[in-house]
Design an enzyme around this catalytic site. Structure first.
Site, mmCIF file in Angstrom:
data_model
loop_
_atom_site.group_PDB
_atom_site.id
_atom_site.type_symbol
_atom_site.label_atom_id
_atom_site.label_comp_id
_atom_site.label_asym_id
_atom_site.label_seq_id
_atom_site.Cartn_x
_atom_site.Cartn_y
_atom_site.Cartn_z
ATOM 1 N N GLY A 353 -11.455 4.066 -7.608
ATOM 2 C CA GLY A 353 -10.039 4.048 -7.259
ATOM 3 C C GLY A 353 -9.337 2.929 -7.995
ATOM 4 O O GLY A 353 -9.943 2.213 -8.794
ATOM 5 N N ASP A 471 0.313 1.752 -1.927
ATOM 6 C CA ASP A 471 -0.257 2.833 -2.723
ATOM 7 C C ASP A 471 -0.473 4.065 -1.849
ATOM 8 O O ASP A 471 -1.555 4.618 -1.786
ATOM 9 C CB ASP A 471 -1.560 2.374 -3.370
ATOM 10 C CG ASP A 471 -1.928 3.227 -4.570
ATOM 11 O OD1 ASP A 471 -3.064 3.136 -5.041
ATOM 12 O OD2 ASP A 471 -1.086 4.018 -5.020
#
Ligand SMILES: *[C@@H]1O[C@H](CO)[C@@H](O)[C@H](O)[C@H]1NC(C)=O
Ligand SMILES: *[C@@H]1O[C@H](CO)[C@@H](O)[C@H](O)[C@H]1NC(C)=O
Ligand SMILES: *[C@@H]1O[C@H](CO)[C@@H](O)[C@H](O)[C@H]1NC(C)=O
Ligand SMILES: *[C@@H]1O[C@H](CO)[C@@H](O)[C@H](O)[C@H]1NC(C)=O
Ligand SMILES: *[C@@H]1O[C@H](CO)[C@@H](O)[C@H](O)[C@H]1NC(C)=O
Ligand SMILES: *[C@@H]1O[C@H](CO)[C@@H](O)[C@H](O)[C@H]1NC(C)=O
Ligand SMILES: *[C@@H]1O[C@H](CO)[C@@H](O)[C@H](O)[C@H]1NC(C)=O
Ligand SMILES: *[C@@H]1O[C@H](CO)[C@@H](O)[C@H](O)[C@H]1NC(C)=O
Length: 631
Positions: A353, A471
């Site tokens: 990620g 995010d």
């Protein structure tokens, strides 16, 4: 030879700082095994005298109230809070031992008050309490507490529960015959949890940021950093304080004048103290003597650092466990993590990620875990990372992926999460789930939206300090087998953030979800999360990707695409055909409502966007419309 050059450098430094006086803002020595952070004061010669606490001969810190005193369980200098242990019950009664003092009463002229993080259960209350604003209903969490823990209180006529923070409560937890005769308190309680999972009782108290140290003359101040001057803001005229020189600012956590960037690393910050004290001692002594003294001091210091490191390691686990989030976050060892992930073997890698790699692992008892190796900005000290991890450990909500613990032994901090089985929202929307599984229907999607909004609203409004996710996107929303959504990766951006992140050019967030205002002032706020959440709502509605180069070039960005379609009154054309085909009129209405809510979240100007709380309430309302009319 390394040591020699270090000695030379140090001695030069010492000679340069020879004029330095000993600091007056001296932190107190540890009490037993507990560090006493500034400004707390255990003796008249250390700390700030307005912040007196006592250190008992058995090495326990004690906080004294107007007529009583309570042991201190844990202290958090960064948030300026500590947790005291509430009074126990008199055995076989439903009366607390401090009822004779009318419970906990803080002296409101002192710089301490009760934080808003405490849930108080009041026991054995009179019927008068029914007229209070406290929750004394049959559903109040105090009943479950009594049943599980204090059967002696079952005979009391009433019990009540409330959360502290109303101003009248911020200095006392009152206990008396005309009210309630007993109480207990829990920090950051999630009252939805079963009582056996509640953390141990504690009452959180915060202290006000201390002012600059009081002085009578310049000799009381550190000449290099501060100047003794009259405090014009003080009503008691004549009080003088050591005001910071030039562009230095008062750091109330360390109790020193410091450069503007707050130093979170206590070891790094304190070294200047030590140097200054050493300077004071060695001034005027011959060079040879200085060197001998330094060698000795360095040796002692080295020893002290080793001891401090061992102490710190123990404290860390203590802090993590005392986090009061209900869940006991564990400090894993590097060995345990390596074992759990089969030494980070490639076949355990779940993905990479924005904030690091994720591995699947198994604890010894078979629990499946997700192990996340956080990439961190190199400006961060371990202590700052720990502090941030501690903050993460305190957040605990059913719509957030739970943090089980962490490990700071390996080069990167490792965060260990509960493992959620059923893929991300993005997988479900883009049909990447195993064949044969039904796609998300509209009802599922509304609930996913609600869960996500609640998780984010909790981060914005209940976490202390607030956490901005930064995010939010469909690949950060995990679903379990019951289709409950859980937000993941919250707070990781903060771990990755450097001191200057708000003006950093390396953009945080993900293309397609990023708040357009961010490009203008490079600042992420709670409304940036609201914007990103608006994009997620559009994904739920359209099953399309946030950024898709297969759309026409001016429609690549989903937010812009849907806005254009709405402007052209063609909203219905962008809704996922799977949803709209066969939908009832009510369902179509709720789809439109979600679309307009999404566009509200996507407003260009931040102040025009709703807060996450308002968003979550609106979705709740839409769900109620969808369900009541469908029956
Ligand atoms: C302090 O720590 C030492 C070593 O870890 C332990 O043996 C001792 O019991 C502790 N003392 C207190 C007062 O907690
Ligand atoms: C704490 O210290 C103060 C002053 O030294 C003293 O008056 C007080 O009785 C002490 N309290 C306790 C609980 O030891
Ligand atoms: C509260 O604290 C102030 C300052 O230390 C002291 O003068 C005063 O007597 C205290 N009041 C009570 C009720 O203890
Ligand atoms: C409950 O409070 C009342 C009034 O203070 C007291 O008389 C009684 O003993 C308490 N009940 C128990 C079980 O302690
Ligand atoms: C606290 O102590 C003072 C002095 O001993 C006394 O006058 C007062 O009534 C006490 N207050 C309570 C609530 O017990
Ligand atoms: C009291 O608390 C219960 C459980 O949290 C809740 O269901 C109920 O609505 C509350 N009642 C009031 C009057 O706030
Ligand atoms: C507590 O116990 C009583 C009596 O056994 C029972 O009526 C009540 O439902 C229980 N309440 C809770 C919250 O468990
Ligand atoms: C409690 O203290 C904190 C920190 O100084 C302050 O921000 C807050 O307003 C205080 N609360 C009350 C009710 O006095």
């Amino acid at each position: 030879m390394k040591t020699t050059s270090f000695l030379l450098v140090t001695s030069t430094l010492l000679l340069l700082t020879c004029t330095t006086h000993v600091f007056s803002a001296t932190p107190c020595p540890p009490c037993g095994n507990t560090t006493v952070p500034f400004p707390l004061s255990t003796t008249p010669t250390c700390g700030d005298q307005s912040y007196k606490i006592n250190c008992t001969s058995t090495g326990t810190l004690v906080f004294t109230t107007v007529n009583n005193s309570y042991p201190i369980q844990s202290i958090n200098p960064q948030t300026q809070r500590f947790v005291i242990q509430p009074a126990p019950l008199i055995p076989n009664t439903c009366t607390t031992t401090d009822k004779i003092y009318e419970g906990i009463i803080l002296n409101n002229t002192l710089p301490f008050n009760i934080t808003s993080s405490n849930t108080i259960v009041y026991l054995n209350c009179t019927r008068d309490l029914l007229r209070s604003p406290l929750n004394c209903s049959a559903a109040s969490a105090c009943h479950a507490y009594i049943n599980a823990t204090v059967p002696t209180c079952q005979t009391g006529p009433l019990c009540c529960t409330y959360r502290t923070g109303g101003s009248s409560n911020s200095y006392q937890i009152r206990v008396r015959s005309s009210g309630c005769s007993a109480y207990s308190s829990f920090v950051n309680l999630d009252s939805g949890l079963a009582v056996n999972r509640w953390s141990r009782p504690g009452l959180e108290i915060q202290w006000m940021s201390p002012r600059e140290t009081v002085c009578t003359s310049q000799n009381d101040c550190d000449a290099a950093t501060s100047t003794c001057g009259v405090d014009s803001s003080s009503p008691n005229n004549g009080i003088k304080r050591c005001f910071c020189n030039g562009d230095l600012v008062w750091d109330p956590i360390q109790g020193v004048c410091a450069k503007k960037i707050t130093c979170f690393n206590p070891d790094g910050c304190k070294s200047s103290h030590k140097t200054a004290i050493i300077a004071g001692i060695t001034c005027g002594v011959g060079a040879a003597l200085i060197l001998a003294a330094i060698a000795f001091l360095l040796y002692k210091r080295h020893k002290r650092i080793l001891e401090a490191q061992q102490r710190l390691a123990k404290e860390r686990e203590g802090i993590l466990n005392a986090s009061g989030g209900g869940r006991a976050a564990k400090l894993f060892t590097g060995k345990e993590i390596k074992k759990a992930t089969n030494d980070f073997s490639a076949d355990r890698l779940l993905g990479i990620g924005g904030y690091g790699e994720v591995y699947k692992g198994f604890l010894q008892d078979g629990t499946a875990i997700a192990v996340k190796c956080a990439k961190i900005g190199n400006a961060k000290g371990t202590d700052q990372v720990l502090n941030e991890v501690r903050i993460l450990c305190q957040v605990n909500h059913r719509n957030l992926v739970g943090l089980l613990g962490c490990c700071v032994e390996l080069e990167q901090p490792i965060l260990v999460y509960e493992f959620i089985e059923n893929g991300t929202l993005m997988d479900h929307l883009t049909g990447q789930m195993p064949k044969g599984r039904a796609s998300l229907n509209w009802n599922h999607r509304l609930h996913v939206a609600r869960d996500t909004a609640e998780g984010l609203a909790y981060l914005h409004f209940m976490a202390v300090p607030p956490i901005y996710h930064r995010d939010v996107k469909s690949s950060n929303i995990l679903l379990d087998f019951k289709m409950n959504a859980k937000v993941s990766d919250f707070g990781l951006s903060r771990l990755a953030q450097t001191d200057m992140s708000h003006i950093s050019t390396c953009a945080q967030g993900t293309l397609g979800y990023l708040d357009p205002e961010y490009y203008r002032n490079y600042q992420l706020t709670d409304k940036s999360d609201v914007y990103s959440f608006g994009v997620v709502l559009l994904e739920l509605l359209t099953s399309q990707k946030a950024i898709d180069f297969n759309r026409a070039s001016d429609d690549v960005n989903l937010a812009i695409y849907v806005q254009r379609m709405v402007d052209e009154e063609k909203l219905i054309d962008v809704i996922d055909p799977v949803l709209k085909n066969g939908a009832s009129n009510i369902e179509l209405d709720t789809m439109k409502a979600v679309a307009f809510l999404a566009l509200g979240c996507l407003e260009e100007k931040r102040q025009n966007r709703p807060s996450m709380k308002e968003v979550s309430e609106e979705i709740e309302y839409i769900i109620s419309v969808a369900s009541t009319k469908a029956v």
